[in-house]
Design a protein around this motif. Structure first.
Motif, PDB file in Angstrom:
ATOM      1  N   GLY A 181      52.120  36.053   6.641  1.00 34.01           N
ATOM      2  CA  GLY A 181      51.457  37.344   6.785  1.00 34.01           C
ATOM      3  C   GLY A 181      50.888  37.848   5.478  1.00 34.01           C
ATOM      4  O   GLY A 181      49.762  38.354   5.416  1.00 34.01           O
ATOM      5  N   ILE A 225      47.757  35.971   4.679  1.00 32.76           N
ATOM      6  CA  ILE A 225      46.638  36.496   5.467  1.00 32.76           C
ATOM      7  C   ILE A 225      46.071  37.750   4.807  1.00 32.76           C
ATOM      8  O   ILE A 225      44.855  37.907   4.654  1.00 32.76           O
ATOM      9  N   ILE A 226      46.973  38.646   4.416  1.00 28.70           N
ATOM     10  CA  ILE A 226      46.543  39.890   3.763  1.00 28.70           C
ATOM     11  C   ILE A 226      45.885  39.591   2.424  1.00 28.70           C
ATOM     12  O   ILE A 226      44.832  40.150   2.084  1.00 28.70           O
ATOM     13  N   THR A 268      40.514  38.685  10.714  1.00 32.03           N
ATOM     14  CA  THR A 268      41.905  38.540  11.151  1.00 32.03           C
ATOM     15  C   THR A 268      42.050  37.395  12.143  1.00 32.03           C
ATOM     16  O   THR A 268      42.957  36.565  12.034  1.00 32.03           O
ATOM     17  N   ASN A 273      41.865  34.021  10.583  1.00 28.98           N
ATOM     18  CA  ASN A 273      43.084  33.680   9.863  1.00 28.98           C
ATOM     19  C   ASN A 273      44.228  33.254  10.785  1.00 28.98           C
ATOM     20  O   ASN A 273      45.036  32.412  10.414  1.00 28.98           O
ATOM     21  N   ALA A 328      40.612  44.246   7.791  1.00 31.55           N
ATOM     22  CA  ALA A 328      41.386  43.021   7.925  1.00 31.55           C
ATOM     23  C   ALA A 328      42.749  43.127   7.241  1.00 31.55           C
ATOM     24  O   ALA A 328      43.755  42.604   7.730  1.00 31.55           O
ATOM     25  N   GLY A 369      46.209  42.873   9.121  1.00 30.65           N
ATOM     26  CA  GLY A 369      47.112  41.814   8.707  1.00 30.65           C
ATOM     27  C   GLY A 369      48.571  42.230   8.711  1.00 30.65           C
ATOM     28  O   GLY A 369      49.463  41.404   8.958  1.00 30.65           O
ATOM     29  N   LYS A 380      52.499  40.343  10.186  1.00 33.56           N
ATOM     30  CA  LYS A 380      53.583  39.941   9.298  1.00 33.56           C
ATOM     31  C   LYS A 380      54.907  40.601   9.650  1.00 33.56           C
ATOM     32  O   LYS A 380      55.945  40.284   9.073  1.00 33.56           O
TER      33      LYS A 380
END
Length: 469
Positions: free
Chosen positions: A61, A64-65, A259, A262, A385, A389, A393
Motif C-alpha cells: 500500500g 502504491i502511495i 489507482t 497500480n 490517487a 491509495g 493499505k
C-alpha cells in the motif's frame, strides 16, 4: 499565452509530419506513452517482487502511495518550469533524468530501497503536464480538446500495455534466456529505462516549443513575455478557484485511473485466482480503452463547446464524472470474472472520457499561465490517487474500497457546475472557435481547388496528346 499559427485540424493532417504541429503531437503522445509504461512497469510484476522482498500488504500500500505522491510536486514544478524554458527542454530533461530511477529500481534489496526508487520513478508522471501544454500551444480552439485528449489518451495507453508486455518480457527473460526470477524483473526495468532515455534525446531534436519557433528565439524577438513575468502569472493562476475545482475533479478521474493501474493486476490475481499473465491481460483492458476513450471525451468537449460555449464543456465534464462514479460502484460489486470484466471496461470508458473532458476545459482557464493551470490540475490527479491509495493499505476489503471511491466520484461530479466563465470570455472564445473553423474550411477549399486545377491540367494534356495523334 496566445501564440500564432496553431493547427486548426488534426485528423486531416494526421500523417503530415512535415508540419511541426503534427510532428510534435506524435512525439508528445509517444513520450507520454513511454513514461506511463515505465511509471507502472513494476505494477504487473508486483507478485514476484512481493515474494522476493517479502512485502506485507501495508508495505505494498505504501508503495502504491509512493508511486503517485512524488508526481504531485513534480507536476506543480513542471507547470512553472515549462512556462519558463518551454516544453522541448522540459521534456528532454524529464525523460533523461527520469530514466535513472526506472533503471535503478533493479538495485532494490529491501522494502526501504524499493520504496525510494518507486517514489523517484513517480517524477516522470509530470510528463503529462508537458504533453497537455505542448498540444495546447500547437492546436487551435476548435480542435484543442481532441488534440489534448488524444495525446494524453494514447500516452495513458502505456498503463494498459505495460500490464501484459511486462509479464511477457519477464517470461522471455526467465524462460527464454534462463535468468532467475530475481534477475528477470530487474532486467525488464533496465530495458524500459533505456527506452525512456533514448526518447528524451529524440524529443530534443524532433520538436520545437511553438509553431513559430522555440521560446528563446521568440523572446529574443519580443513575441513572448520575459521569463521573470512567468512567476507572477503562476501565482495568479493558483489564486483562481476554478483551477482548484478542476484539481479535485481530475483527482476523481485520473486519480482513480492511477489507482486501478497500480492494483488491478494484484486484485485479479488475489480475488479472481488468475495467473500473473492472465491477470495482466485482464488488467490491461482498463488501460487499453485509452486508445479511443479519452479522445471521445475531448472530441465531445469540443462539440459541446461549439454548441453551448465554454459552459457546455463544463457540463460535458459533469456528465462523464457522474457516469464514471456509477460504473465504478457497479464494478465493485462484481465478484465473478465474466461480469467484472465488462463492468471494468464500461467504468474505464467513462473514467478516461472524464479525463479528456477535463483537459478540454483547462486551455481556457488562463492562457497567460497555461503551464501553471495544467500543472495544478494534473497534480490533482495524483493527489486523488494518493488519497485513494490509503484505502488499499488498510483493513478495508478491496472491493469495498472501490465502492467507496465510486460514491466519492459520483458526489464530486456536481463541482463541475462551479467552473464558470465570464460573458466576455465566452464571446471571445466563440469568435476564436469560429475563426479556427473558417481557417479549416479555407484550407480545405484551397486543397480542393488545387486538386481541381491538377485535374483540368491532366485533361488538357490528354486532349493535346489525342490531337497530336
Amino acid at each position: 499565452m496566445e501564440l500564432e499559427n496553431k493547427a486548426t485540424s488534426l485528423w486531416s493532417n494526421f500523417f503530415n509530419v512535415k508540419m511541426v504541429q503534427i510532428r510534435t503531437f506524435h512525439m508528445t503522445w509517444f513520450a507520454f506513452f513511454a513514461c506511463f509504461f515505465a511509471w507502472f512497469g513494476i505494477a504487473p510484476l508486483m507478485s514476484v517482487v512481493r515474494d522476493e522482498l517479502m512485502l506485507t500488504k501495508e508495505q505494498i500500500g505504501w508503495a502504491i502511495i509512493g508511486s503517485v505522491s512524488m508526481t504531485i510536486f513534480a507536476r506543480l514544478f513542471i507547470g512553472w518550469l515549462v512556462d519558463r524554458i518551454g516544453p522541448r527542454k522540459s521534456y528532454t530533461w524529464l525523460l533523461v533524468l527520469g530514466a535513472l530511477p526506472v533503471m535503478g529500481i533493479g538495485l532494490s534489496s529491501d522494502f526501504t530501497s524499493f520504496l525510494i526508487f518507486r517514489v523517484l520513478i513517480g517524477g516522470i508522471g509530470a510528463s503529462f503536464v508537458i504533453t497537455q501544454y505542448h498540444t495546447s500551444v500547437m492546436f487551435a480552439p476548435n480542435v484543442v480538446g481532441q488534440a489534448n485528449a488524444t495525446s494524453a489518451g494514447w500516452g495513458n495507453l502505456g498503463g494498459g500495455v505495460t500490464q501484459f508486455v511486462m509479464p511477457l518480457l519477464f517470461s522471455v527473460l526467465v524462460v527464454g534466456f534462463g535468468f532467475s526470477e530475481q534477475i528477470g524483473w530487474r532486467l525488464a526495468m533496465l530495458v524500459v529505462g533505456a527506452i525512456i532515455m533514448l526518447t528524451g534525446v529524440a524529443y530534443y531534436f524532433l520538436t520545437q516549443d511553438a509553431p513559430d519557433g522555440n521560446y528563446d528565439d521568440l523572446r529574443a524577438k519580443g513575441l513572448m513575455p520575459e521569463k521573470k513575468k512567468v512567476t507572477g502569472a503562476y501565482w495568479a493562476a493558483m489564486a483562481d478557484p476554478r483551477v482548484w475545482v478542476l484539481f479535485v475533479l481530475y483527482g476523481a478521474c485520473f486519480g482513480i485511473e492511477l489507482t486501478v493501474n497500480n492494483v488491478a493486476a494484484l486484485y485479479f490475481t488475489d480475488y479472481f485466482d488468475l495467473s500473473l499473465v492472465a491477470a495482466g491481460f485482464v488488467a490491461a483492458s482498463f488501460g487499453l480503452m485509452n486508445i479511443f476513450a479519452r479522445t471521445l471525451g475531448g472530441l465531445f468537449g469540443d462539440n459541446f463547446g461549439s454548441l453551448w460555449g465554454l459552459k457546455g464543456r463544463a457540463f460535458w465534464l459533469f456528465i462523464c464524472l457522474l457516469f464514471e462514479g456509477i460504473a465504478l460502484m457497479i464494478f465493485s460489486q462484481m465478484h465473478v470474472l465474466f461480469l467484472a470484466l465488462p463492468a471494468l471496461i464500461v467504468f474505464s470508458l467513462f473514467t478516461q472520457m472524464s479525463e479528456g473532458a477535463t483537459y478540454s476545459v483547462v486551455p481556457f482557464i488562463n492562457k497567460k499561465a497555461l503551464g501553471a493551470v495544467a500543472g495544478v490540475v494534473g497534480a490533482g490527479g495524483n493527489a486523488g490517487a494518493v488519497l485513494a491509495g490509503f484505502l488499499f493499505k488498510g483493513m478495508v476489503d478491496w472491493s469495498g474500497a472501490f465502492l467507496i471511491l465510486g460514491i466519492v466520484v459520483t458526489c464530486s461530479s456536481v463541482l463541475a457546475f462551479f467552473v464558470r466563465f465570464s460573458t466576455k470570455q465566452e464571446d471571445e472564445e466563440r469568435a476564436a472557435f469560429a475563426a479556427a473553423n473558417i481557417e479549416t474550411l479555407r484550407r480545405k477549399a484551397e486543397r480542393a481547388n488545387a486538386e481541381f486545377e491538377r485535374g483540368l491540367a491532366a485533361i488538357g494534356q490528354r486532349r493535346s496528346g489525342t490531337a497530336a495523334e
